[in-house]
Enzyme design. Structure first.
Site, mmCIF file in Angstrom:
data_model
loop_
_atom_site.group_PDB
_atom_site.id
_atom_site.type_symbol
_atom_site.label_atom_id
_atom_site.label_comp_id
_atom_site.label_asym_id
_atom_site.label_seq_id
_atom_site.Cartn_x
_atom_site.Cartn_y
_atom_site.Cartn_z
ATOM 1 N N GLY A 12 1.037 -1.321 -0.133
ATOM 2 C CA GLY A 12 0.174 0.045 -0.126
ATOM 3 C C GLY A 12 0.831 1.213 -0.078
ATOM 4 O O GLY A 12 0.571 2.293 -0.783
ATOM 5 N N ASN A 103 -1.413 -11.900 -3.277
ATOM 6 C CA ASN A 103 -1.074 -13.159 -3.850
ATOM 7 C C ASN A 103 -2.185 -14.155 -3.338
ATOM 8 O O ASN A 103 -3.020 -13.929 -2.675
ATOM 9 C CB ASN A 103 0.405 -13.389 -3.095
ATOM 10 C CG ASN A 103 1.664 -12.763 -3.399
ATOM 11 O OD1 ASN A 103 1.501 -12.369 -4.725
ATOM 12 N ND2 ASN A 103 2.625 -12.864 -2.844
ATOM 13 N N ALA A 128 8.924 -5.187 -1.592
ATOM 14 C CA ALA A 128 8.776 -3.859 -0.575
ATOM 15 C C ALA A 128 8.718 -4.400 0.802
ATOM 16 O O ALA A 128 8.221 -5.398 1.233
ATOM 17 C CB ALA A 128 7.326 -3.443 -0.953
ATOM 18 N N LYS A 180 1.484 -17.170 -10.941
ATOM 19 C CA LYS A 180 2.125 -16.421 -9.431
ATOM 20 C C LYS A 180 1.774 -17.395 -8.345
ATOM 21 O O LYS A 180 2.678 -17.854 -7.406
ATOM 22 C CB LYS A 180 1.526 -15.000 -9.211
ATOM 23 C CG LYS A 180 2.078 -14.370 -7.897
ATOM 24 C CD LYS A 180 3.377 -13.483 -8.157
ATOM 25 C CE LYS A 180 4.291 -13.195 -7.044
ATOM 26 N NZ LYS A 180 3.964 -12.353 -5.998
ATOM 27 N N GLU A 259 -0.348 -16.351 4.508
ATOM 28 C CA GLU A 259 -1.400 -16.208 3.576
ATOM 29 C C GLU A 259 -1.521 -17.589 2.925
ATOM 30 O O GLU A 259 -1.761 -17.836 2.004
ATOM 31 C CB GLU A 259 -1.162 -15.259 2.221
ATOM 32 C CG GLU A 259 -1.140 -13.936 2.760
ATOM 33 C CD GLU A 259 -0.789 -12.885 1.712
ATOM 34 O OE1 GLU A 259 -1.774 -12.264 1.289
ATOM 35 O OE2 GLU A 259 0.206 -12.725 0.967
HETATM 36 N N1 LIG Z 1 5.532 -7.184 0.292
HETATM 37 C C1 LIG Z 1 5.752 -7.548 -0.596
HETATM 38 O O1 LIG Z 1 6.806 -7.570 -1.045
HETATM 39 C C2 LIG Z 1 4.867 -8.004 -1.682
HETATM 40 C C3 LIG Z 1 3.295 -8.481 -1.181
HETATM 41 N N2 LIG Z 1 2.404 -8.993 -2.155
HETATM 42 C C4 LIG Z 1 1.078 -9.290 -1.694
HETATM 43 O O2 LIG Z 1 0.176 -7.915 -1.546
HETATM 44 C C5 LIG Z 1 -0.626 -8.150 -0.390
HETATM 45 C C6 LIG Z 1 -0.327 -7.005 0.708
HETATM 46 O O3 LIG Z 1 0.946 -7.485 1.433
HETATM 47 P P1 LIG Z 1 1.843 -6.688 2.313
HETATM 48 O O4 LIG Z 1 1.749 -5.024 1.932
HETATM 49 O O5 LIG Z 1 3.269 -7.121 2.148
HETATM 50 O O6 LIG Z 1 0.989 -6.650 3.488
HETATM 51 P P2 LIG Z 1 1.335 -5.970 4.942
HETATM 52 O O7 LIG Z 1 0.992 -6.974 6.191
HETATM 53 O O8 LIG Z 1 2.431 -5.194 5.013
HETATM 54 O O9 LIG Z 1 0.068 -4.860 4.819
HETATM 55 C C7 LIG Z 1 -1.218 -4.942 4.930
HETATM 56 C C8 LIG Z 1 -1.826 -3.740 5.401
HETATM 57 O O10 LIG Z 1 -3.217 -4.034 5.410
HETATM 58 C C9 LIG Z 1 -3.688 -3.018 6.668
HETATM 59 N N3 LIG Z 1 -5.186 -3.480 6.957
HETATM 60 C C10 LIG Z 1 -5.601 -4.719 7.437
HETATM 61 N N4 LIG Z 1 -6.817 -4.589 7.675
HETATM 62 C C11 LIG Z 1 -7.196 -3.196 7.270
HETATM 63 C C12 LIG Z 1 -8.480 -2.631 7.283
HETATM 64 N N5 LIG Z 1 -9.576 -3.426 7.698
HETATM 65 N N6 LIG Z 1 -8.426 -1.510 6.956
HETATM 66 C C13 LIG Z 1 -7.402 -0.909 6.533
HETATM 67 N N7 LIG Z 1 -6.105 -1.334 6.424
HETATM 68 C C14 LIG Z 1 -6.127 -2.685 6.976
HETATM 69 C C15 LIG Z 1 -2.692 -3.331 7.697
HETATM 70 O O11 LIG Z 1 -2.989 -2.336 8.660
HETATM 71 P P3 LIG Z 1 -2.274 -2.465 10.115
HETATM 72 O O12 LIG Z 1 -0.693 -2.076 9.735
HETATM 73 O O13 LIG Z 1 -2.667 -1.624 10.801
HETATM 74 O O14 LIG Z 1 -2.521 -3.981 10.525
HETATM 75 C C16 LIG Z 1 -1.383 -3.264 6.790
HETATM 76 O O15 LIG Z 1 -0.879 -2.070 6.939
HETATM 77 C C17 LIG Z 1 -0.750 -9.545 -0.030
HETATM 78 O O16 LIG Z 1 -1.449 -10.241 -0.357
HETATM 79 C C18 LIG Z 1 0.775 -9.959 -0.301
HETATM 80 O O17 LIG Z 1 0.826 -11.104 -0.686
HETATM 81 C C19 LIG Z 1 2.734 -9.268 -3.298
HETATM 82 C C20 LIG Z 1 4.141 -9.126 -3.811
HETATM 83 C C21 LIG Z 1 5.275 -8.591 -3.025
HETATM 84 C C1 LIG Z 2 8.385 -14.326 -5.252
HETATM 85 C C2 LIG Z 2 8.488 -14.461 -4.035
HETATM 86 C C3 LIG Z 2 8.507 -15.734 -3.398
HETATM 87 C C4 LIG Z 2 9.552 -13.690 -3.329
HETATM 88 O O1 LIG Z 2 10.170 -13.974 -2.343
HETATM 89 C C5 LIG Z 2 7.281 -13.868 -3.258
HETATM 90 O O2 LIG Z 2 6.156 -13.445 -3.797
HETATM 91 C C6 LIG Z 2 6.929 -13.960 -1.700
HETATM 92 O O3 LIG Z 2 7.772 -14.081 -0.952
HETATM 93 O O4 LIG Z 2 5.785 -13.886 -1.300
#
Ligand SMILES: NC(=O)C1=CN([C@@H]2O[C@H](COP(=O)(O)OP(=O)(O)OC[C@H]3O[C@@H](n4cnc5c(N)ncnc54)[C@H](OP(=O)(O)O)[C@@H]3O)[C@@H](O)[C@H]2O)C=CC1
Ligand SMILES: CC(C)(CO)C(=O)C(=O)O
Length: 299
Positions: A12, A103, A128, A180, A259
């Protein structure tokens, strides 16, 4: 153009910071402290030695939010939080487009229920890391693939394109998500169980055999059209992210929910529907749930 991003986690914050170069972005958070922090200080985006502060508006997500002025809502929460976001999306205008960036596969069923006419699914291939509530590190430059899930194609994501934050429009959302899913289903649970970096899955000959066994069961369930290409993609991601901890490994290290339900849980549901035996995936799935339950990996 006005864009709402729901979820101030790693993705985000990253997406908000990059989209803010092209649009007026408002980040919707769960906690007031985070919204205040981002509104006051903006988002600090770090990539290698570059540090940039980006001004972004931020609000707490509340049930009286009608999202009336937005063209696009980007959903950037984890899979298991999607069900909490659905009531907010149900109230958003039908003409506002929605983009999911998760994901796994569980969000697909929930997305079908939404009133919005245009829904996109996306796959983020960037790395990220959220450092604090207003600081994110772009740890791996990849691309974001976006495919239309339903409705008329209203948004050209190319308009948000930059050298380090590229978008690719895909034609087949199912194929895009499955590609993915296969990568995540092999790498994430095994690296989390074995407590190793992604590269070890293919460089350690014993882990390699288990990875291949998991993959073979995935293939039996999903009936992959070109299994060699799918396997080569798994190997390629292991090579390219060899030193990284997978997100599932990190989640267990930090004693957070994983997840796994929307990754292996989805595969097991599909296997049950098709009456296919998947003992190795069952073993791995229960192992992750067990570690989640005991919180033992964090020690
Ligand atoms: N991080 C990465 O590098 C990658 C992530 N993804 C995918 O992206 C998706 C997000 O991952 P990621 O950003 O890492 O997850 P995080 O856990 O870092 O972030 C999730 C966010 O969602 C917020 N949240 C949860 N519930 C609510 C709600 N009811 N209202 C508003 N906000 C809410 C949380 O808030 P709070 O902090 O308050 O709990 C938190 O800030 C996942 O499906 C992941 O698999 C895909 C590729 C790479
Ligand atoms: C591609 C990979 C496996 C990179 O670490 C990933 O998407 C994850 O960790 O969720």
């Amino acid at each position: 153009m006005k864009i709402a991003v729901i979820g101030g986690g790693a993705i985000g914050l990253l997406v908000s910071a990059y989209l803010a170069d092209h649009a007026q972005v408002t980040l919707y958070t769960r906690r007031k402290e985070q919204a205040d922090q981002v509104r006051e200080h903006g988002i600090t985006l770090k990539r290698k030695k570059n540090v940039k502060k980006v001004k972004v508006d931020a609000k707490v997500l509340r049930l009286d939010e009608a999202f009336v002025h937005y063209e696009l809502i980007v959903v950037a929460v984890k899979q298991y939080s999607i069900k909490d976001i659905i009531p907010y999306l149900m109230k958003a205008p039908k003409h506002t487009s929605v983009l999911f960036l998760q994901n796994g596969m569980s969000h697909v069923t929930l997305a079908k229920r939404l009133p919005q006419r245009t829904i996109y699914l996306g796959v983020v291939e960037h790395g990220a890391m959220k450092e604090t509530d207003d600081v994110v590190t772009h740890s791996g430059v990849g691309i974001t693939r976006v495919a239309l899930f339903k409705g008329g194609d209203l948004i050209s994501f190319q308009r948000f394109h930059s050298d380090v934050f590229a978008f690719m429009q895909e034609n087949d959302w199912y194929e895009m998500l499955i590609q993915k899913l296969v990568v995540n289903a092999v790498i994430n649970p095994l690296t989390a169980l074995y407590r190793v970096n992604n590269g070890e899955i293919i460089h350690n000959s014993y882990f390699y055999k288990t990875a291949k066994a998991v993959f073979n069961e995935l293939h039996a369930v999903l009936r992959l059209k070109d299994p060699t290409a799918y396997w080569n993609r798994v190997v390629d991601v292991c090579e390219k992210t060899a030193q990284n901890h997978s997100s599932m490994r990190k989640d267990l290290q930090q004693q957070r929910k994983t997840e796994v339900e929307s990754i292996l849980g989805y595969i097991l549901e599909e296997a049950a529907k098709r009456q296919i035996n998947t003992p190795i995936i069952h073993f791995v799935y229960n192992g992750i749930l067990g570690l989640e339950d005991s919180g033992s990996e964090g020690r």
